[in-house]
Structure formats: structure tokens, C-alpha cells
Design a protein around this motif. Structure first.
Motif, short mmCIF file in Angstrom:
data_model
loop_
_atom_site.label_atom_id
_atom_site.label_comp_id
_atom_site.label_asym_id
_atom_site.label_seq_id
_atom_site.Cartn_x
_atom_site.Cartn_y
_atom_site.Cartn_z
N THR A 248 42.60 41.44 45.64
CA THR A 248 41.34 42.20 45.64
C THR A 248 40.43 41.77 44.49
OG1 THR A 248 42.47 43.95 44.38
CG2 THR A 248 42.28 44.24 46.77
N GLY A 249 41.02 41.51 43.32
CA GLY A 249 40.22 41.08 42.19
C GLY A 249 39.64 39.69 42.37
N PHE A 250 40.36 38.82 43.09
CA PHE A 250 39.91 37.44 43.25
C PHE A 250 38.98 37.27 44.45
CE2 PHE A 250 40.71 32.95 44.58
CZ PHE A 250 40.14 32.34 43.47
N PHE A 251 39.34 37.89 45.59
CA PHE A 251 38.53 37.71 46.80
C PHE A 251 37.29 38.59 46.79
CE2 PHE A 251 42.74 36.66 49.08
CZ PHE A 251 42.65 35.33 48.67
N GLY A 252 37.43 39.83 46.31
CA GLY A 252 36.29 40.74 46.27
C GLY A 252 35.78 41.09 47.66
N VAL B 259 45.76 48.11 37.67
CA VAL B 259 45.84 47.39 36.40
C VAL B 259 45.67 45.89 36.61
CG1 VAL B 259 47.36 46.79 34.48
CG2 VAL B 259 47.24 49.15 35.27
N VAL B 260 46.38 45.35 37.60
CA VAL B 260 46.33 43.90 37.86
C VAL B 260 44.94 43.50 38.34
CG1 VAL B 260 47.24 42.05 39.31
CG2 VAL B 260 48.80 43.72 38.30
N ARG B 261 44.30 44.32 39.14
CA ARG B 261 42.95 44.00 39.61
C ARG B 261 41.99 43.90 38.42
NH1 ARG B 261 38.42 47.02 40.51
NH2 ARG B 261 36.93 46.21 42.06
N GLY B 262 42.09 44.84 37.49
CA GLY B 262 41.22 44.79 36.32
C GLY B 262 41.43 43.53 35.50
N GLN B 263 42.69 43.13 35.30
CA GLN B 263 42.97 41.90 34.57
C GLN B 263 42.47 40.68 35.33
OE1 GLN B 263 44.53 41.52 31.48
NE2 GLN B 263 44.20 43.73 31.32
N THR B 264 42.60 40.71 36.66
CA THR B 264 42.16 39.58 37.47
C THR B 264 40.65 39.41 37.39
OG1 THR B 264 44.02 39.90 38.98
CG2 THR B 264 42.18 38.58 39.77
N LEU B 265 39.92 40.53 37.41
CA LEU B 265 38.47 40.46 37.33
C LEU B 265 38.00 39.80 36.03
CD1 LEU B 265 37.44 43.96 38.76
CD2 LEU B 265 37.12 41.71 39.84
N SER B 266 38.75 40.00 34.96
CA SER B 266 38.38 39.34 33.70
C SER B 266 38.78 37.87 33.69
CB SER B 266 39.02 40.07 32.52
OG SER B 266 40.42 39.92 32.53
N LEU B 267 39.84 37.54 34.42
CA LEU B 267 40.30 36.15 34.43
C LEU B 267 39.44 35.25 35.31
CD1 LEU B 267 44.20 36.59 34.63
CD2 LEU B 267 42.89 35.73 32.68
N VAL B 268 38.90 35.78 36.41
CA VAL B 268 38.15 34.93 37.34
C VAL B 268 36.85 34.43 36.74
CG1 VAL B 268 39.13 35.98 39.41
CG2 VAL B 268 37.06 36.96 38.39
N THR B 269 36.41 35.01 35.62
CA THR B 269 35.20 34.53 34.97
C THR B 269 35.49 33.48 33.90
OG1 THR B 269 35.31 36.34 33.34
CG2 THR B 269 34.05 36.75 35.36
N ARG B 270 36.76 33.20 33.66
CA ARG B 270 37.11 32.19 32.66
C ARG B 270 36.72 30.80 33.16
NH1 ARG B 270 41.10 34.48 29.25
NH2 ARG B 270 40.49 36.67 29.02
N ASN B 271 36.44 29.91 32.20
CA ASN B 271 35.93 28.59 32.55
C ASN B 271 36.92 27.78 33.39
OD1 ASN B 271 33.56 29.03 31.15
ND2 ASN B 271 34.34 28.18 29.22
#
Length: 318
Positions: free
Chosen positions: A137-141, A196-208
Motif C-alpha cells: 500500500t505504501g509503495f503502490f498507493g 507502521v510498515v506503510r508509514g515507513q514505506t512512504l518515507s523510503l519511497v522518496t529516497r534517492n
């Protein structure tokens, strides 16, 4: 004043730099956990309970007692254990169970198998489902994220304990009760993991590195498997550790309410529930299963807190 300001800036900057360079590798984490005496003691307690659970048949063979043997001769005419401390003796180290005379030490050791086994299995179920839902969910949106986020909200608002009691009561007796308890507890445990994992994923998908991999044509599942999950490993590990006590507690609650594992299967929760009616007559029957449940829950919570602190790259700043 400028020199004073320079000194202040340097002092402030040092902890930040130290925190930024703080290693979260496996050896560094183990070293930091070992420096925490409470964490080490908790790990020892957990290891002892795991060994006891695995070696329960061997312990029963050595002591000559098993949780299914009835010792009516150890009870008085009212069904209460003879002697002091709930019938504690050289033969029955923790005393005996009222009405049945079953050895309480054997019940506690075999109960470790039930409580730990169900707690660990339910944690695995909830972590697997929660991580899969949270990462995707965090990655696909998009609509997929919106739909599953509403599902998570609904499950959070659902009276889970009532549903657990109803489901475990209406399922046919032919279905293995331990498996049913694992599935029910694990199902109601995954939404918190997913959030919790979705929130962490949302921050990771913006990493370079994630953005660059996606731009270079890397497949979505390749990015999830090789870049997101490794960076979520610390969060998943800590959350799994602190989830185990709640799973063990949920099994104990269901057994306490007589809708968990069926008797005469040993369970700490069932023993505690049975002991409530005997507290006024002989409170010792409540002490040992209650103490076992308290110790294992406390140990997992303390170890989970230590792991969280050890894996936090900002920990050096505190």
C-alpha cells in the motif's frame, strides 16, 4: 560573542554527527543490547522458557509427572489440595490442581508450549500479512492504498475480542483449536503492523536510491524485495518482538474465558481462569501460571525496547 557562538555550534553539532554515523549493523546492535543488563536478563528468561517448552516431555520423564495424570489422593474431601502451598511437596513441586489433582509443575511446563507456540505462530501470521499489506500500500498507493487503508480502519474499530469469542465458539470441534486460535489472533494483529510498515514505506519511497531504481526501469517487486524490505527489517524485527507478548496475552485471555484451547490441554490462561474460583480457598494455584505469564510478557517487552533503542540510528544523541 562570535567565538562563544562558534563553540556552542560545535558542541551542538558533535552529537548529531555521532548519531548520523551510528552503526546499526548486526554486530553493533548485539553489542549495544549486551551492554543493557535488563535486556540480557530478559533474553536469558526467554531462552529458559523456550528450552522448558521444547524439553517439556523430557522434564516430565525426569520428574515422573505429566499434566494429564490425576492424583485424587493429593486432594481433601472438598477437592482442595492437601497440605500447605497448594499441595507443594517433593513429588509435586508447584502443588496440584484443585478437583483433579494434576501436577501443577507439569501443567506450567507444558503450558509454555501452548502459550509460546500460539504466541509465536500468531505473531508470524500477523507480521507476514501486515508487512505484505503495509509495503504494497505504501509503495503502490492509489485506489489500492485507499481501499486497504479503509479495511484497516474497519478492523481497528471492530470489537475483536467479541468476534474471537464468537468464532472460536461456533467453529466445529473437529477443527484443531490451537490452529483456530492462531489464525484468529493473527488476523486481528496484522492491521497495526500494516499501518507502521506503510508509514515507513512512504518515507523510503522518496529516497534517492528508490527513485533512481524506479527511473532506471527496475520492477516494482524487485524494488520491494531488494531495497524496501532490507531497510524495513529493523522495524519489523522490533515490532515482532513487542507483538509476541500481546499475542500470548490474547491466547491467555481466550483460554481464561474458556474459548481458547480445549481442556485438558495445558494453558497458562486456562489455569489462571480456573484458579480464580479457588483464590479464597488456596491462592497458590494462581501464583505459578500467573508468574510464568508475567515473566515472559515482561521479558519480551524489555527486550523489544532494547532492540528498538539499539536499532535507532539517533540513539547516540540521547
Amino acid at each position: 560573542m562570535g567565538r562563544g557562538g562558534l563553540v556552542t555550534a560545535n558542541v551542538v553539532d558533535r552529537p548529531v554527527a555521532a548519531a548520523a554515523n551510528r552503526s546499526t549493523g548486526f554486530r553493533a546492535v548485539v553489542r549495544r543490547v549486551r551492554q543493557d543488563r535488563w535486556a540480557v536478563a530478559s533474553a536469558v528468561v526467554i531462552a529458559v522458557f523456550v528450552v522448558v517448552a521444547i524439553a517439556a516431555p523430557l522434564i516430565a520423564a525426569v520428574t515422573g509427572q505429566n499434566p494429564y495424570g490425576y492424583h485424587i489422593d493429593a486432594l481433601n474431601s472438598f477437592g482442595a489440595p492437601k497440605g500447605v502451598g497448594g499441595g507443594i511437596s517433593g513429588e509435586h513441586w508447584f502443588g496440584v490442581e484443585p478437583l483433579t489433582g494434576r501436577d501443577l509443575f507439569a501443567i506450567v511446563t507444558y503450558g509454555a508450549r501452548t502459550s509460546l507456540g500460539i504466541g509465536l505462530a500468531a505473531t508470524v501470521v500477523s507480521i507476514v500479512i501486515g508487512v505484505l499489506v503495509g509495503v504494497t500500500t505504501g509503495f503502490f498507493g492509489g485506489w489500492y492504498d485507499r481501499v486497504l487503508s479503509r479495511v484497516v480502519d474497519v478492523i481497528f474499530g471492530f470489537p475483536s475480542l467479541v468476534f474471537m469469542i464468537a468464532l472460536t465458539a461456533i467453529v466445529p470441534t473437529s477443527f484443531p483449536k490451537p490452529v483456530l486460535v492462531v489464525l484468529v489472533i493473527g488476523f486481528f494483529g496484522w492491521p497495526s503492523v500494516a499501518r507502521v510498515v506503510r508509514g515507513q514505506t512512504l518515507s523510503l519511497v522518496t529516497r534517492n536510491y528508490v527513485v533512481a531504481s524506479t527511473a532506471m526501469g527496475a520492477g516494482r517487486w524487485h524494488v520491494i524485495r531488494t531495497q524496501l524490505l532490507p531497510n524495513l527489517a529493523a522495524t519489523i524485527t522490533v515490532y515482532a518482538t513487542i507483538s509476541i507478548p500481546s499475542m500470548i496475552g490474547a491466547e491467555a485471555a481466550l483460554s481464561f474465558l474458556a474459548v481458547g484451547v480445549t481442556p485438558p490441554t495445558p494453558s497458562w490462561g486456562r489455569s489462571i481462569g480456573d484458579a480464580v474460583g479457588w483464590v479464597q480457598t488456596d491462592p497458590m494455584y494462581l501464583v505459578f501460571p500467573g508468574l510464568a505469564l508475567f515473566l515472559i510478557t515482561l521479558a519480551f517487552n524489555v527486550l523489544g525496547d532494547a532492540l528498538r533503542d539499539a536499532l535507532d540510528p539517533r540513539g547516540a544523541a540521547r
